[in-house]
Design an enzyme around this catalytic site. Sequence first.
Site, short mmCIF file in Angstrom:
data_model
loop_
_atom_site.label_atom_id
_atom_site.label_comp_id
_atom_site.label_asym_id
_atom_site.label_seq_id
_atom_site.Cartn_x
_atom_site.Cartn_y
_atom_site.Cartn_z
N ASP A 8 25.80 84.20 0.77
CA ASP A 8 25.98 84.89 2.04
C ASP A 8 27.41 84.59 2.50
O ASP A 8 28.05 83.66 1.99
CB ASP A 8 24.95 84.36 3.05
CG ASP A 8 25.20 84.86 4.45
OD1 ASP A 8 25.35 86.08 4.63
OD2 ASP A 8 25.26 84.01 5.37
N ILE A 9 27.92 85.36 3.46
CA ILE A 9 29.27 85.11 3.96
C ILE A 9 29.28 84.31 5.26
O ILE A 9 29.64 83.15 5.29
CB ILE A 9 30.04 86.44 4.15
CG1 ILE A 9 30.34 87.10 2.80
CG2 ILE A 9 31.36 86.17 4.89
CD1 ILE A 9 31.15 88.38 2.89
N ASP A 10 28.87 84.95 6.35
CA ASP A 10 29.00 84.33 7.67
C ASP A 10 28.06 83.15 7.84
O ASP A 10 26.85 83.27 7.70
CB ASP A 10 28.74 85.38 8.76
CG ASP A 10 29.73 86.52 8.67
OD1 ASP A 10 30.92 86.28 8.92
OD2 ASP A 10 29.33 87.65 8.32
N GLY A 43 25.33 90.83 4.87
CA GLY A 43 24.97 91.94 5.72
C GLY A 43 26.18 92.79 6.06
O GLY A 43 26.05 93.88 6.62
N LYS A 201 18.19 91.66 0.82
CA LYS A 201 19.10 91.07 -0.16
C LYS A 201 18.36 90.77 -1.46
O LYS A 201 18.95 90.85 -2.54
CB LYS A 201 19.73 89.79 0.40
CG LYS A 201 20.69 90.02 1.56
CD LYS A 201 21.34 88.71 2.01
CE LYS A 201 22.29 88.94 3.17
NZ LYS A 201 22.95 87.69 3.60
N ASP A 224 22.07 81.11 5.50
CA ASP A 224 21.90 80.35 6.74
C ASP A 224 21.07 81.07 7.80
O ASP A 224 20.64 80.45 8.77
CB ASP A 224 23.27 80.03 7.34
CG ASP A 224 23.96 81.25 7.92
OD1 ASP A 224 24.24 81.28 9.12
OD2 ASP A 224 24.19 82.21 7.16
N ASN A 227 18.25 86.91 7.85
CA ASN A 227 18.41 87.98 6.86
C ASN A 227 18.64 87.44 5.45
O ASN A 227 18.77 88.20 4.49
CB ASN A 227 19.55 88.93 7.25
CG ASN A 227 20.91 88.29 7.21
OD1 ASN A 227 21.06 87.08 7.37
ND2 ASN A 227 21.94 89.09 7.01
#
Length: 274
Positions: A8-10, A43, A201, A224, A227
């Site tokens: 994931d990114i954020d 996302g 995902k 985290d 989603n």
Amino acid sequence: MTKIVFFDIDGTLVTKRNTIPESAKKAIDQLKKNDVIPVIATGRAPILIEEIRQELGIESYIAMNGQLVMHEGEVIFHNPIQKETVDRLTEKAVERKNGIILCGAKDIFSNSIVTLAKRSSVWTVLKGLGKIIPGHLQLSLFKRLIRKPPNPEEYEGKPIYQVILETSMDEEKHYSKEFPELHFARSNHYTVDIISEGISKAVGIQKFLEKLNLNQKDTYAFGDSPNDKEMLDYVNTGVAMGNGWDEIKEAADHVTAPVDQDGIAKGLKHLGLI
């Protein structure tokens, strides 16, 4: 056997200050040297992935919570939301005075300010704001920017894969009842990502593995937020960030340190991947 890690990114690769820790950069680089494939699973819309993807040298990604899957520049899977549904959702957002953003494969549509800002990346703009404007004021500004709905002429004929709605968790329930054909994937307390029902995902990962003929038992994922839950459940080993939501930590096989405390590097070392 080929091992693969989905990130994931954020809140996972990127801190609240919108930066990638040096330890994470080095860990991703070592991962590639060890012949382990890193893939972004986020996302975010594609236009908001590019800067991070290039910085980390990651070629493949799952965008918009599984609605679009790319492998080294090739579209593996894409699943736009029906236009009639997008139109109804936009009308409802206007009625409830909720901010709204429409995400395409190459564009982001909101009011004129955000649509123009996207040309240099909305994320870059917000990242710049983050260095000089306190978080609560950023949120207030963001709400004002997206409160006006997109101009339908701007996205006419362009597939919309995800809608980002500025709404509370309680108000989200009203939308989910009215739009059973949609799936609501929340990554923060202020906005919710809206995609097609049945997509997540995890579905994006499944499509990715099918294309590359890879085995699910050789998969790992870091996340985290809510989603990310389907993703962490689907892979063989799911890792939650120390700064993650409690429900994600409970769903994970392992909890690593927070993103800004070398969580990615520590997690990969724990898994024996670097």
